[in-house]
Design a protein around this motif. Sequence first.
Motif, PDB file in Angstrom:
ATOM      1  N   THR A 185      45.333  31.511  34.258  1.00 40.52           N
ATOM      2  CA  THR A 185      45.867  32.705  34.919  1.00 40.52           C
ATOM      3  C   THR A 185      45.184  33.970  34.403  1.00 40.52           C
ATOM      4  O   THR A 185      44.990  34.928  35.162  1.00 40.52           O
ATOM      5  N   LEU A 186      44.828  33.977  33.125  1.00 39.72           N
ATOM      6  CA  LEU A 186      44.065  35.107  32.582  1.00 39.72           C
ATOM      7  C   LEU A 186      42.658  35.116  33.151  1.00 39.72           C
ATOM      8  O   LEU A 186      42.108  36.178  33.490  1.00 39.72           O
ATOM      9  N   HIS A 187      42.031  33.933  33.252  1.00 39.03           N
ATOM     10  CA  HIS A 187      40.687  33.852  33.833  1.00 39.03           C
ATOM     11  C   HIS A 187      40.726  34.377  35.270  1.00 39.03           C
ATOM     12  O   HIS A 187      39.836  35.112  35.705  1.00 39.03           O
ATOM     13  N   ALA A 188      41.768  33.960  36.001  1.00 40.02           N
ATOM     14  CA  ALA A 188      41.892  34.360  37.402  1.00 40.02           C
ATOM     15  C   ALA A 188      42.050  35.865  37.544  1.00 40.02           C
ATOM     16  O   ALA A 188      41.432  36.500  38.408  1.00 40.02           O
ATOM     17  N   THR A 189      42.867  36.448  36.685  1.00 38.63           N
ATOM     18  CA  THR A 189      43.098  37.895  36.758  1.00 38.63           C
ATOM     19  C   THR A 189      41.828  38.660  36.425  1.00 38.63           C
ATOM     20  O   THR A 189      41.483  39.652  37.086  1.00 38.63           O
ATOM     21  N   GLY A 190      41.115  38.196  35.413  1.00 37.34           N
ATOM     22  CA  GLY A 190      39.848  38.849  35.066  1.00 37.34           C
ATOM     23  C   GLY A 190      38.831  38.746  36.181  1.00 37.34           C
ATOM     24  O   GLY A 190      38.111  39.712  36.487  1.00 37.34           O
ATOM     25  N   TYR A 191      38.765  37.588  36.805  1.00 40.31           N
ATOM     26  CA  TYR A 191      37.833  37.403  37.924  1.00 40.31           C
ATOM     27  C   TYR A 191      38.215  38.322  39.083  1.00 40.31           C
ATOM     28  O   TYR A 191      37.353  38.930  39.718  1.00 40.31           O
ATOM     29  N   ALA A 192      39.524  38.413  39.348  1.00 43.46           N
ATOM     30  CA  ALA A 192      39.993  39.284  40.431  1.00 43.46           C
ATOM     31  C   ALA A 192      39.649  40.745  40.153  1.00 43.46           C
ATOM     32  O   ALA A 192      39.252  41.486  41.067  1.00 43.46           O
ATOM     33  N   MET A 193      39.779  41.170  38.899  1.00 41.62           N
ATOM     34  CA  MET A 193      39.405  42.538  38.543  1.00 41.62           C
ATOM     35  C   MET A 193      37.908  42.749  38.744  1.00 41.62           C
ATOM     36  O   MET A 193      37.469  43.829  39.147  1.00 41.62           O
ATOM     37  N   GLY A 194      37.126  41.708  38.487  1.00 38.77           N
ATOM     38  CA  GLY A 194      35.689  41.787  38.734  1.00 38.77           C
ATOM     39  C   GLY A 194      35.371  41.936  40.213  1.00 38.77           C
ATOM     40  O   GLY A 194      34.456  42.684  40.597  1.00 38.77           O
ATOM     41  N   MET A 195      36.129  41.247  41.065  1.00 37.79           N
ATOM     42  CA  MET A 195      35.927  41.382  42.514  1.00 37.79           C
ATOM     43  C   MET A 195      36.203  42.810  42.957  1.00 37.79           C
ATOM     44  O   MET A 195      35.498  43.350  43.832  1.00 37.79           O
ATOM     45  N   GLN A 196      37.210  43.427  42.360  1.00 36.13           N
ATOM     46  CA  GLN A 196      37.493  44.833  42.666  1.00 36.13           C
ATOM     47  C   GLN A 196      36.282  45.701  42.351  1.00 36.13           C
ATOM     48  O   GLN A 196      35.855  46.533  43.161  1.00 36.13           O
ATOM     49  N   ARG A 197      35.736  45.511  41.181  1.00 30.22           N
ATOM     50  CA  ARG A 197      34.629  46.343  40.719  1.00 30.22           C
ATOM     51  C   ARG A 197      33.334  46.061  41.461  1.00 30.22           C
ATOM     52  O   ARG A 197      32.444  46.913  41.514  1.00 30.22           O
ATOM     53  N   ASP A 198      33.233  44.870  42.044  1.00 28.33           N
ATOM     54  CA  ASP A 198      32.065  44.559  42.876  1.00 28.33           C
ATOM     55  C   ASP A 198      32.216  45.094  44.291  1.00 28.33           C
ATOM     56  O   ASP A 198      31.296  44.966  45.112  1.00 28.33           O
ATOM     57  N   GLY A 199      33.371  45.686  44.608  1.00 25.85           N
ATOM     58  CA  GLY A 199      33.592  46.236  45.940  1.00 25.85           C
ATOM     59  C   GLY A 199      33.877  45.191  46.995  1.00 25.85           C
ATOM     60  O   GLY A 199      33.577  45.392  48.179  1.00 25.85           O
ATOM     61  N   ASP A 200      34.463  44.055  46.577  1.00 25.34           N
ATOM     62  CA  ASP A 200      34.733  42.960  47.509  1.00 25.34           C
ATOM     63  C   ASP A 200      36.201  42.855  47.870  1.00 25.34           C
ATOM     64  O   ASP A 200      36.694  41.782  48.245  1.00 25.34           O
ATOM     65  N   VAL A 201      36.917  43.986  47.765  1.00 26.52           N
ATOM     66  CA  VAL A 201      38.341  44.012  48.086  1.00 26.52           C
ATOM     67  C   VAL A 201      38.638  45.288  48.868  1.00 26.52           C
ATOM     68  O   VAL A 201      38.143  46.370  48.528  1.00 26.52           O
ATOM     69  N   GLY A 202      39.425  45.160  49.926  1.00 23.80           N
ATOM     70  CA  GLY A 202      39.893  46.328  50.657  1.00 23.80           C
ATOM     71  C   GLY A 202      38.856  47.051  51.477  1.00 23.80           C
ATOM     72  O   GLY A 202      39.048  48.224  51.812  1.00 23.80           O
ATOM     73  N   THR A 203      37.768  46.377  51.860  1.00 29.02           N
ATOM     74  CA  THR A 203      36.732  47.041  52.663  1.00 29.02           C
ATOM     75  C   THR A 203      37.034  46.952  54.150  1.00 29.02           C
ATOM     76  O   THR A 203      36.441  47.678  54.946  1.00 29.02           O
ATOM     77  N   GLY A 204      37.913  46.028  54.531  1.00 24.27           N
ATOM     78  CA  GLY A 204      38.189  45.813  55.940  1.00 24.27           C
ATOM     79  C   GLY A 204      37.281  44.793  56.589  1.00 24.27           C
ATOM     80  O   GLY A 204      37.448  44.461  57.766  1.00 24.27           O
ATOM     81  N   ASP A 205      36.315  44.263  55.830  1.00 29.05           N
ATOM     82  CA  ASP A 205      35.401  43.242  56.343  1.00 29.05           C
ATOM     83  C   ASP A 205      35.973  41.865  56.001  1.00 29.05           C
ATOM     84  O   ASP A 205      36.003  41.475  54.831  1.00 29.05           O
ATOM     85  N   PRO A 206      36.415  41.098  57.007  1.00 29.38           N
ATOM     86  CA  PRO A 206      37.044  39.807  56.713  1.00 29.38           C
ATOM     87  C   PRO A 206      36.096  38.788  56.107  1.00 29.38           C
ATOM     88  O   PRO A 206      36.536  37.805  55.494  1.00 29.38           O
ATOM     89  N   ASP A 207      34.804  38.990  56.256  1.00 27.49           N
ATOM     90  CA  ASP A 207      33.834  38.067  55.667  1.00 27.49           C
ATOM     91  C   ASP A 207      33.447  38.455  54.243  1.00 27.49           C
ATOM     92  O   ASP A 207      32.724  37.715  53.575  1.00 27.49           O
ATOM     93  N   ARG A 208      33.904  39.617  53.824  1.00 28.92           N
ATOM     94  CA  ARG A 208      33.564  40.090  52.477  1.00 28.92           C
ATOM     95  C   ARG A 208      34.778  40.142  51.559  1.00 28.92           C
ATOM     96  O   ARG A 208      34.721  39.670  50.423  1.00 28.92           O
ATOM     97  N   ASP A 209      35.866  40.700  52.046  1.00 28.47           N
ATOM     98  CA  ASP A 209      37.052  40.862  51.198  1.00 28.47           C
ATOM     99  C   ASP A 209      37.548  39.502  50.714  1.00 28.47           C
ATOM    100  O   ASP A 209      37.735  38.568  51.499  1.00 28.47           O
ATOM    101  N   GLY A 210      37.766  39.413  49.410  1.00 26.75           N
ATOM    102  CA  GLY A 210      38.200  38.149  48.827  1.00 26.75           C
ATOM    103  C   GLY A 210      39.405  38.322  47.931  1.00 26.75           C
ATOM    104  O   GLY A 210      39.834  39.430  47.613  1.00 26.75           O
ATOM    105  N   ALA A 211      39.949  37.196  47.537  1.00 31.46           N
ATOM    106  CA  ALA A 211      41.094  37.165  46.629  1.00 31.46           C
ATOM    107  C   ALA A 211      40.974  35.945  45.736  1.00 31.46           C
ATOM    108  O   ALA A 211      40.126  35.068  45.952  1.00 31.46           O
ATOM    109  N   VAL A 212      41.827  35.907  44.737  1.00 29.11           N
ATOM    110  CA  VAL A 212      41.843  34.799  43.781  1.00 29.11           C
ATOM    111  C   VAL A 212      43.186  34.088  43.868  1.00 29.11           C
ATOM    112  O   VAL A 212      44.233  34.731  43.990  1.00 29.11           O
TER     113      VAL A 212
END
Length: 385
Positions: free
Chosen positions: A153-180
């Motif tokens: 769960t810690l690994h997952a949270t850290g990875y999710a925070m990394g996705m935020q910083r890579d700009g892969d969350v909340g862009t509105g692009d369904p092929d780009r936005d991801g989750a963990v």
Amino acid sequence: MSHHNGFGPDLAEVFGPAQSDGGPELIQLLTPEGERVEHPDFAFDGTDQDVRDLYRDMVLVRRLDVEATALQRHGELGIWAQLLGQEAAQIGAGRALRPQDFVFPTYREHGVAWCRGVDPLNLLGLFRGVDQGGWNPNDNNFGLYTIVIGAQTLHATGYAMGMQRDGDVGTGDPDRDGAVLAHFGDGASSQGDVNEAFIFAASYNAPVVFFCQNNQWAISEPIERQSRIPLYQRALGFGFPGLRVDGNDVLATQAVTKAALNRAREGQGPTFVEAYTYRMGAHTTTDDPTRYRLSDDVEKWKLRDPIARVEVYLKRNGLADDDFVAGIKAEADELGARLREGCKALQDPSPLGIFDHVYSEITDELVAQRDGYADYLASFEGSHA
């Protein structure tokens, strides 16, 4: 309300008892009798073919589990963590994912691995002891099995925070936005790592869905001794929503997990999903559940079998016939044969191979250790001791 201990009201009166049926808050779209029901907030948006595909997934994954258990009993695996009874929770969650999402499993997510395209033989290799997990996490966006309870769960949270910083969350692009998607069990919810992951995920609004398969038993410890309130309600204390879904209902599990993942991808932060289910088998093949739980409970949960309810629904509505069911069974038989043959054909690793996987480039110290161990092994050659 009674004030039984001088510190306030009885929690059972405030939150309600921990009901065996999951309580009124249980999100359900397909009853144990195979009838579709409506829910005000969640709906299964799949087709009839999607339901047939989910049925196939669950039947094949159950066969994988039963076959692996038999292989362990025959001495071909060192241990096996059963998922019997949890097929709907795993397939429902697994089929809610998009390709760019990333999964952090425990050691029991064989159904989710199936959905992500991991070869079941790679799962058997870990439990046979011939490798440390024979798949590349980047190939399927599915992490290696985690034996340390709750650490993922810690690994997952850290990875999710990394996705935020890579700009892969909340862009509105369904092929780009991801989750963990982070899997864990009810027992793991008592671990410090899990609670720390909740704190970080809430603080940073991380795009992670915490998916708890509450199978009622943390090895031999019942859920009543782990939490005074339903597990999903714990999320509110950390600042994000929690939901309880019927974990034996594959339609509801997929609908709820899909909604939670969409919420995360849009940048709305974490969600706790409690899949209320039951571990029909043992914790692992080293466990004897008859020592600590009643057979009556097992018999009650058999009536809520996740596969049987979908089969009844399909047949009752003319969406499947006996030939369809027989065809899936034949496919399961083929899978079983491949697993039996493939497991026995897995090659034992070289004892020296472990030194090759510590660092990307081996160090002088490890070279010395490897050479010393090689000399030690060579000393047994030709010995009859």
